[in-house]
Write an enzyme that holds these catalytic residues in place. Structure first.
Site, short mmCIF file in Angstrom:
data_model
loop_
_atom_site.label_atom_id
_atom_site.label_comp_id
_atom_site.label_asym_id
_atom_site.label_seq_id
_atom_site.Cartn_x
_atom_site.Cartn_y
_atom_site.Cartn_z
N TYR A 1 0.84 -1.20 0.00
CA TYR A 1 0.00 0.00 0.00
C TYR A 1 0.87 1.24 0.00
O TYR A 1 1.59 1.52 0.95
CB TYR A 1 -0.92 0.03 1.22
N SER B 1 -13.05 -5.33 2.63
CA SER B 1 -14.08 -4.72 1.78
C SER B 1 -15.49 -5.16 2.17
O SER B 1 -16.30 -5.54 1.31
CB SER B 1 -13.82 -5.03 0.30
N PRO B 2 -15.84 -5.11 3.48
CA PRO B 2 -17.18 -5.53 3.88
C PRO B 2 -18.28 -4.59 3.40
O PRO B 2 -19.46 -4.95 3.43
CB PRO B 2 -17.10 -5.51 5.42
N LEU B 3 -17.89 -3.40 2.91
CA LEU B 3 -18.86 -2.46 2.35
C LEU B 3 -18.83 -2.47 0.83
O LEU B 3 -19.32 -1.54 0.18
CB LEU B 3 -18.59 -1.04 2.86
N ARG C 1 -16.25 -2.17 -1.21
CA ARG C 1 -15.41 -1.04 -1.65
C ARG C 1 -16.20 0.27 -1.69
O ARG C 1 -15.99 1.12 -2.53
CB ARG C 1 -14.79 -1.33 -3.02
N GLY C 2 -17.13 0.38 -0.75
CA GLY C 2 -17.92 1.60 -0.64
C GLY C 2 -19.20 1.60 -1.44
O GLY C 2 -20.08 2.45 -1.22
#
Length: 325
Positions: free
Chosen positions: A55, A202-204, A206-207
């Site tokens: 990252y 990424s539980p959302l 990736r938004g």
């Protein structure tokens, strides 16, 4: 803050904080705001921080190191190796060679400014190297006191089983959300059988599941999500149907759609720890508040029926070849 246990004995906050977007991939960044977010997380019991050498590259570990300076004993620190990049950001490839594992760990320790890593993941499986060799090199780091627990990311069930025979694996990190339910097919059963915790990145979605975007053009041009098939063209509009289903339940409970998405992951098992990423305090506060959302059996049945496995249009990545299957 609620706690959950990964593997046999790594106790972490029930949600973690993904730090990737603070330095890379998701548009513009602010170091000062990112550090404020990390400090707020720690102040409110979110102690499980997730980063990786890839990252930035490298700069996210430096950022996290700055943020936790003087507060190391409050943090369960996770980082990763294996997605090898040049300093200019170009990609070299996946590297699981034993000599590289040890070199990468030493470099991460230096950037983070710590003497040990709590949870060290193989970021992606290098299929050109026997997994036993990579895990043995990681186990040597445990013996040397540089690492406490071992993890893997996006590894297939057979690979996980082989790795577990070399050294206990504490956590598997894989994408998991209402629009990425693939782990339910085999991965979750495998890690539960082996007493390995599951970390959901990424539980959302990736938004996407927050309902932030109404059309592809809403996503900033310098945002990496534009390359993802699920955010493109017809796929984008098809996937908005998932968001609408989430919004319906969110409206009923008077909460945000993203909070419903996060609470759903939390409800899938006490051995699952989601690590939603954010670089904004507002969203961190929303994520923490999602811990208080309770689902009825009817709520869960509604989401299962409205968003069954396989509903999402498009692959998770532009190139799925790096995902071990």
């Amino acid at each position: 803050m609620q706690k959950r246990t990964l593997g046999s004995n790594l106790v972490v906050s029930a949600i973690g904080l993904g730090c990737m977007g603070m330095s890379d991939f998701y548009g513009t960044t602010s170091e000062s705001e990112a550090i404020d977010v990390i400090h707020y997380a720690l102040d409110h019991g979110v102690n499980f921080l997730d980063t990786a050498d890839a990252y930035g590259p490298f700069t996210n570990e430096i950022l996290v190191g700055k943020a936790i300076k003087g507060r190391r004993n409050e943090v369960v620190l996770a980082t990763k190796f294996g997605n090898e990049r040049n300093p200019d950001g170009s990609w070299i490839g996946i590297n699981g060679k034993p000599e590289y594992v040890k070199k990468a760990c030493d470099a991460s320790l230096k950037r983070l400014g710590v003497d040990h890593i709590d949870l060290y993941y193989q970021h992606r499986v290098d299929t050109s190297v026997p997994i036993e060799d990579t895990i043995q090199a990681m186990a040597d780091l445990v013996a040397a006191g540089k690492v406490r627990y071992l993890g893997m990311s996006e590894a297939a069930p057979a690979t996980i089983r082989r790795a577990q025979k070399v050294h206990p694996i504490t956590a598997l990190q894989t994408e998991y959300s209402l629009w990425s339910r693939d782990p339910e097919e085999e991965i979750l059963n495998t890690v539960r059988e082996l007493d390995i915790g599951f970390v959901a990145y990424s539980p959302l979605g990736r938004g996407f599941l927050t309902g932030r975007w109404a059309k592809p053009e809403d996503i900033p041009k310098n945002d990496w999500r534009n390359r993802h098939p699920r955010f493109q063209g017809e796929n984008f509009y098809k996937n908005l149907e998932i968001v609408e289903a989430v919004k319906e339940l969110a409206d009923e409970k008077d909460v945000k759609p993203g909070q419903i998405a996060l609470a759903w992951v939390l409800a899938q098992g006490q051995d699952i720890v989601p690590i939603p990423g954010t670089k904004h305090l507002k969203y961190l506060k929303e994520n923490i508040a999602a811990l208080s959302i309770k689902f009825t059996k009817d709520d869960l049945k509604y989401l299962d029926k409205a968003i069954p496995r396989g509903t999402t249009a498009g692959n998770r990545y532009p190139d799925m070849s790096t995902v071990n299957r």
